[in-house]
Design an enzyme around this catalytic site. Sequence first.
Site, PDB file in Angstrom:
ATOM      1  CE  LYS A 227      -3.793  -2.290   2.491  1.00 23.58           C
ATOM      2  NZ  LYS A 227      -4.806  -2.385   1.428  1.00 23.58           N
ATOM      3  CB  CYS A 365     -12.147  -5.993   4.439  1.00 25.08           C
ATOM      4  SG  CYS A 365     -11.756  -7.180   3.159  1.00 25.08           S
TER       5      CYS A 365
END
Length: 407
Positions: A227, A365
């Site tokens: 990320k 999520c």
Amino acid sequence: MERFNIDKIRADFPILKREVNGRPLVYLDNGATTQKPSAVIDSIVRYYTDMNSNVHRGVHYLSQISTDAFEVTRKKVQAFIHAAEDKEIIITKGTTDGINLIATCYGRAFIQAGDEIIISAMEHHSNIVPWQMLCDEKGCKIRVIPMNDKGELDMVAYENLLNEKTKLVAVTYVSNALGTINPVGQIISMAHQYGAVVLVDAAQAVQHIKIDVQNLDVDFLVFSGHKMYGPTGVGVLYGKEDLLNAMPPYQGGGDMIKEVTFEKTTYNELPFKFEAGTPNIEAGICLNEAIDYINSIGLDSIEAYEFELLQYATEKLSEVSGIRFIGTAEHKCSVISFVIEGTHPYDVGVILDKLGIAVRTGHHCAQPVMDRFGIPGTIRASLAVYNTKEEIDVLVAGIQRAVNMLI
């Protein structure tokens, strides 16, 4: 902003030159994973071309240079988050792995039946499920910090949740579903007043915001390489030295031992005590290049540019009829989540993909977040250093087209 040259930055990312469905790629799914600059891609090739060998285990030249390169990354991470010692940096598979390590090793050793763990209402599943598993095993209890309609934590409620039973607080620095920047410094300070340790999930923060673990006084902090423009399969767990030393190992195997007999095994020192087996060597080494890349631009410049981009995107998207933003906190970064009246996020996402625009749709999520707002999911555009206002314009036009098709 003097060092910030968006054209040069975009040129560093080869994938941004490609087309999707006959249109230039507009990649706005950076909360899921970022694209990689040439420096990282070249580093991966260079590792397998010039130095491929196992680390920490050989006297031959290739093993030594691989080990040296792997340990350079550890020191680079130490400096990047301002840790006191490089042995406080544990190389993991990613954020999820780091949280599970703490839940397993710290949780099993120091949390007992009747104890309480505090998490927030905006956590990713990876910062919920490991604590539920621990509570099922140990008989402890999870308490949840609520949030308001803007997607901000209720700090008064948090203060009321803290008590002598609180042993651990686990919170996200930046919400992956809402973009909210949480007041983690305050959260940590308040928890410490009750003797609780704090784990901060920085997966959505470390690539956007300058982090100083000593200044925060955080006990544990986790993040992922992929990320922050680095490879997949590698991440970092920072932990205070005294806490890491007090914890049992996570896994048994090579490299985490000092001596093994059939009668007894003695464990290695930090950080190797928590790094059993062959690591993802290539990713560990190449994470160094990702950090160098971020440093070459400067997190202050990145934060300023992305904030400007976030404001522009919010303003332009506000013009879409029927749009409802999910997460309107005063302090935000990188993420815009929204729904559009009369449409389903999945349908909008599919149409945008046909136009070469990559966004994320669904619950991200973070199903409890969606339940809090009474929706099945959102459309999420998440920003990175290489995105532009022109891409935002393409996104808005694509959404307008999707709305016209669906309603």
